[in-house]
Motif scaffolding. Structure first.
Motif, mmCIF file in Angstrom:
data_model
loop_
_atom_site.group_PDB
_atom_site.id
_atom_site.type_symbol
_atom_site.label_atom_id
_atom_site.label_comp_id
_atom_site.label_asym_id
_atom_site.label_seq_id
_atom_site.Cartn_x
_atom_site.Cartn_y
_atom_site.Cartn_z
ATOM 1 N N THR A 69 -1.735 -0.081 8.577
ATOM 2 C CA THR A 69 -2.143 -0.951 7.468
ATOM 3 C C THR A 69 -3.029 -2.103 7.920
ATOM 4 O O THR A 69 -3.623 -2.786 7.079
ATOM 5 N N ARG A 70 -3.118 -2.353 9.209
ATOM 6 C CA ARG A 70 -4.022 -3.396 9.683
ATOM 7 C C ARG A 70 -5.473 -2.921 9.663
ATOM 8 O O ARG A 70 -6.386 -3.692 9.370
ATOM 9 N N ARG A 71 -5.677 -1.651 9.947
ATOM 10 C CA ARG A 71 -7.032 -1.128 10.015
ATOM 11 C C ARG A 71 -7.462 -0.401 8.751
ATOM 12 O O ARG A 71 -8.622 -0.478 8.338
ATOM 13 N N ASN A 72 -6.531 0.340 8.138
ATOM 14 C CA ASN A 72 -6.926 1.278 7.088
ATOM 15 C C ASN A 72 -6.230 1.037 5.754
ATOM 16 O O ASN A 72 -6.052 1.973 4.970
ATOM 17 N N CYS A 73 -5.828 -0.190 5.501
ATOM 18 C CA CYS A 73 -5.132 -0.465 4.242
ATOM 19 C C CYS A 73 -6.025 -0.185 3.038
ATOM 20 O O CYS A 73 -5.564 0.269 2.000
ATOM 21 N N ASP A 74 -7.323 -0.433 3.181
ATOM 22 C CA ASP A 74 -8.245 -0.228 2.074
ATOM 23 C C ASP A 74 -8.444 1.250 1.750
ATOM 24 O O ASP A 74 -9.006 1.587 0.708
ATOM 25 N N LYS A 75 -7.982 2.141 2.627
ATOM 26 C CA LYS A 75 -8.132 3.577 2.396
ATOM 27 C C LYS A 75 -6.901 4.193 1.734
ATOM 28 O O LYS A 75 -6.847 5.402 1.516
ATOM 29 N N SER A 76 -5.902 3.387 1.432
ATOM 30 C CA SER A 76 -4.701 3.891 0.763
ATOM 31 C C SER A 76 -5.022 4.274 -0.671
ATOM 32 O O SER A 76 -5.870 3.655 -1.329
ATOM 33 N N ASN A 77 -4.331 5.269 -1.170
ATOM 34 C CA ASN A 77 -4.557 5.721 -2.547
ATOM 35 C C ASN A 77 -4.181 4.673 -3.581
ATOM 36 O O ASN A 77 -4.801 4.590 -4.644
ATOM 37 N N LEU A 78 -3.166 3.890 -3.290
ATOM 38 C CA LEU A 78 -2.666 2.910 -4.265
ATOM 39 C C LEU A 78 -2.294 1.626 -3.550
ATOM 40 O O LEU A 78 -1.631 1.655 -2.513
ATOM 41 N N ARG A 79 -2.729 0.491 -4.099
ATOM 42 C CA ARG A 79 -2.358 -0.816 -3.572
ATOM 43 C C ARG A 79 -1.927 -1.710 -4.733
ATOM 44 O O ARG A 79 -2.620 -1.785 -5.753
ATOM 45 N N VAL A 80 -0.801 -2.370 -4.573
ATOM 46 C CA VAL A 80 -0.262 -3.258 -5.603
ATOM 47 C C VAL A 80 -0.458 -4.693 -5.136
ATOM 48 O O VAL A 80 0.035 -5.085 -4.079
ATOM 49 N N ARG A 81 -1.168 -5.474 -5.930
ATOM 50 C CA ARG A 81 -1.453 -6.855 -5.568
ATOM 51 C C ARG A 81 -0.224 -7.724 -5.841
ATOM 52 O O ARG A 81 0.378 -7.637 -6.914
ATOM 53 N N PRO A 82 0.163 -8.589 -4.885
ATOM 54 C CA PRO A 82 1.333 -9.447 -5.088
ATOM 55 C C PRO A 82 1.075 -10.471 -6.193
ATOM 56 O O PRO A 82 0.135 -11.266 -6.106
ATOM 57 N N THR A 83 1.904 -10.439 -7.221
ATOM 58 C CA THR A 83 1.826 -11.379 -8.331
ATOM 59 C C THR A 83 3.214 -11.969 -8.569
ATOM 60 O O THR A 83 4.186 -11.222 -8.707
ATOM 61 N N LYS A 84 3.296 -13.248 -8.620
ATOM 62 C CA LYS A 84 4.578 -13.947 -8.731
ATOM 63 C C LYS A 84 5.383 -13.436 -9.912
ATOM 64 O O LYS A 84 4.880 -13.343 -11.035
ATOM 65 N N ALA B 203 0.833 -1.208 0.000
ATOM 66 C CA ALA B 203 0.000 0.000 0.000
ATOM 67 C C ALA B 203 0.863 1.251 0.000
ATOM 68 O O ALA B 203 1.881 1.326 0.698
ATOM 69 N N PHE B 204 0.454 2.227 -0.795
ATOM 70 C CA PHE B 204 1.065 3.556 -0.809
ATOM 71 C C PHE B 204 -0.031 4.544 -0.408
ATOM 72 O O PHE B 204 -0.796 5.016 -1.263
ATOM 73 N N PRO B 205 -0.136 4.848 0.885
ATOM 74 C CA PRO B 205 -1.291 5.605 1.399
ATOM 75 C C PRO B 205 -1.501 6.967 0.771
ATOM 76 O O PRO B 205 -2.650 7.381 0.571
ATOM 77 N N VAL B 206 -0.426 7.700 0.479
ATOM 78 C CA VAL B 206 -0.576 9.083 0.013
ATOM 79 C C VAL B 206 -0.059 9.273 -1.404
ATOM 80 O O VAL B 206 0.273 10.389 -1.812
#
Length: 500
Positions: free
Chosen positions: A399-414, A379-382
């Motif tokens: 990130t345990r409580r508010n990870c979904d509120k981050s501006n950008l999230r990168v999904r782990p892909t092998k 997550a990149f919150p800002v």
């Protein structure tokens, strides 16, 4: 010879065949007085002047060659493998101090300009040639920070080898439950309660607010406390006499430096309360390392277009494993560098003793070694915020409580890699100030296991200190003949980045 003979010799034949007599003109006119030729005297003076000038020039040239060769051989033997900026500094320092003061930072010759990728715009795609016979795509994810994603950077076999090597070496806890020794550190620094209070009082209002204590605890102790946790600790220590959630200087004086640590040890700390809940290890990538590890390092060098020397002298590859429930709260990989701080990797070349060190990681390259079943996003919150201000009543660093509120999230892909810059440019091709938008963290792994690897490229924002460090390393016996240990790179690599 008679006058008639001289006249005969001067006869010429005209076009009509008739002969005509031309009067002879003497080469020099005679002046009254002694029989001395002015022309002959002038010619002699000119010749002598040129002759003396020639002799003087020859003598001066011989002196110049003699002194230049004697001093040049000595300088060349001293700075054969030194960076050119440091070599310039050494030449200046060899001059007597009475003639010239010691060199300043502005007097260093900067022969290296760090390449910085162009993001263009979010979603922009570039073609990147990293391995023979294959073209990767690099997509811009954000401009603040400058962040890129490269799918398929690692093959499945390479991911498997890295994980196996990490397991073979053994992984350790990334963070201790409660760090001790803070009391000894405070005594070593000889800080009074008032000085510690002023350090913690960020807004200098004469009171310690909950957020100021929370920030201090998260950074120093590695414990992720919430305001509710802190109020519980205040009650247990009977610290907040007036129960207003603030600590005055008088209330703070009643607490010892390790009061929080001792209370947490007695109470116990859950793994979910740690700033980081994971296990990790380090894998060497230098000479003699596994072929896959060396190839990854070379690929990173081509991707970032950084000088190979900087990549070689950076930290080893870090491999991290997050079990289910693992996380890493939002943080910066690098700290800001102030005059009283030193970079961890160049502290030996700092020439000063300082109790404060920080990691100077110019670039972070993060690899996903497996695809996570649930959670575990980076997550990149800002990211790309117009300002850095946090959202009201929302702690984006949690990130345990508010990870979904981050501006950008990168999904782990092998096999996917993401990389970003932790510092801005100084405008002159070197490292500038810290990029506060590079704040990032690992969301909670809700299902399965998450494997990642980090490759950091360490660069000291102080050019002189970085150059001095590389000079010290180049003088090590086992690396004296290593041509890569130089800050200069006369070979210009062709651009491997093309726009789609």
């Amino acid at each position: 010879m008679t006058d008639n003979q001289e006249t005969a010799e001067a006869e010429d034949v005209t076009p009509s065949g008739r002969s005509s007599t031309l009067p002879l003109r003497p080469p020099c006119e005679r002046l009254p007085g002694p029989k001395t030729s002015v022309c002959s005297r002038s010619y002699f003076v000119v010749v002598m002047v040129f002759f003396h000038v020639y002799i003087i020039n020859v003598i001066a040239l011989l002196f110049y060659v003699h002194y230049s060769s004697s001093s040049g051989q000595e300088d060349a033997s001293r700075s054969l493998d030194a960076p050119s900026g440091v070599h310039h500094q050494q030449q200046q320092q060899q001059r007597p101090e009475s003639r010239r003061p010691p060199p300043s930072k502005l007097e260093f010759m900067r022969d290296v300009s760090l390449t910085r990728m162009e993001g263009i715009r979010v979603g922009h795609v570039q073609k990147v040639s990293l391995v023979p016979g294959k073209v990767h795509e690099m997509r811009t994810l954000s401009l603040k920070p400058l962040l890129f994603e490269i799918p398929g950077f690692l093959s499945d076999d390479e991911c498997r080898v890295v994980m196996q090597l990490a397991q073979l070496k053994g992984l350790m806890e990334s963070q201790l439950m409660v760090q001790e020794g803070q009391e000894e550190l405070a005594k070593e620094l000889n800080l009074s309660p008032e000085e510690i209070f002023n350090l913690l009082d960020i807004n200098q209002d004469g009171q310690l607010q909950l957020q100021e204590i929370l920030t201090h605890s998260r950074v120093r102790d590695g414990i992720w406390l919430t305001p509710e946790n802190l109020r519980e600790i205040y009650a247990g220590l009977k610290a907040d006499k007036d129960d207003n959630g603030l600590l005055s200087l008088e209330e703070f004086r009643l607490l010892s430096n390790d009061a929080f640590q001792r209370f947490l040890l007695q109470r116990g700390v859950k793994r979910s309360q740690l700033v980081r809940n994971s296990r990790h290890t380090w894998l060497y990538q230098g000479k003699g390392a596994h072929r896959v590890l060396q190839e990854i390092k070379e690929r990173v060098t081509r991707l970032t277009r950084m000088p190979p020397t900087l990549v070689d002298l950076s930290e080893p590859l870090q491999v991290v494993r997050y079990e289910e429930g693992g996380h890493y709260h939002a943080h910066h990989d690098s700290g800001p560098v102030y005059p009283e701080t030193a970079c961890s990797h160049t502290r030996l070349a700092a020439n000063t003793s300082t109790p404060f060190e920080t990691s100077c990681r110019y670039i972070t390259v993060l690899f996903y070694l497996n695809s996570v079943d649930g959670g575990g996003e980076t997550a990149f919150p800002v990211a790309d915020n117009r300002t850095y201000d946090e959202v009201d009543d929302v702690d984006l660093m949690d990130t345990r409580r508010n990870c979904d509120k981050s501006n950008l999230r990168v999904r782990p892909t092998k096999g996917t890699a993401v990389f970003w810059y932790n510092y801005l440019s100084d405008g002159r091709g070197w490292v500038g100030v810290q990029d506060e938008y590079a704040l990032h963290g690992g969301c909670v792994v809700t299902r399965g296991t998450k494997w990642i690897a980090n490759k950091w490229i360490n660069v000291d924002p102080d050019y002189q200190r970085q150059a001095r460090y590389q000079q010290l390393v180049s003088q090590l016996p086992e690396e004296e003949n290593d041509e890569d240990l130089t800050m200069n790179s006369d070979v210009q690599k062709p651009s491997i980045h093309q726009d789609l």
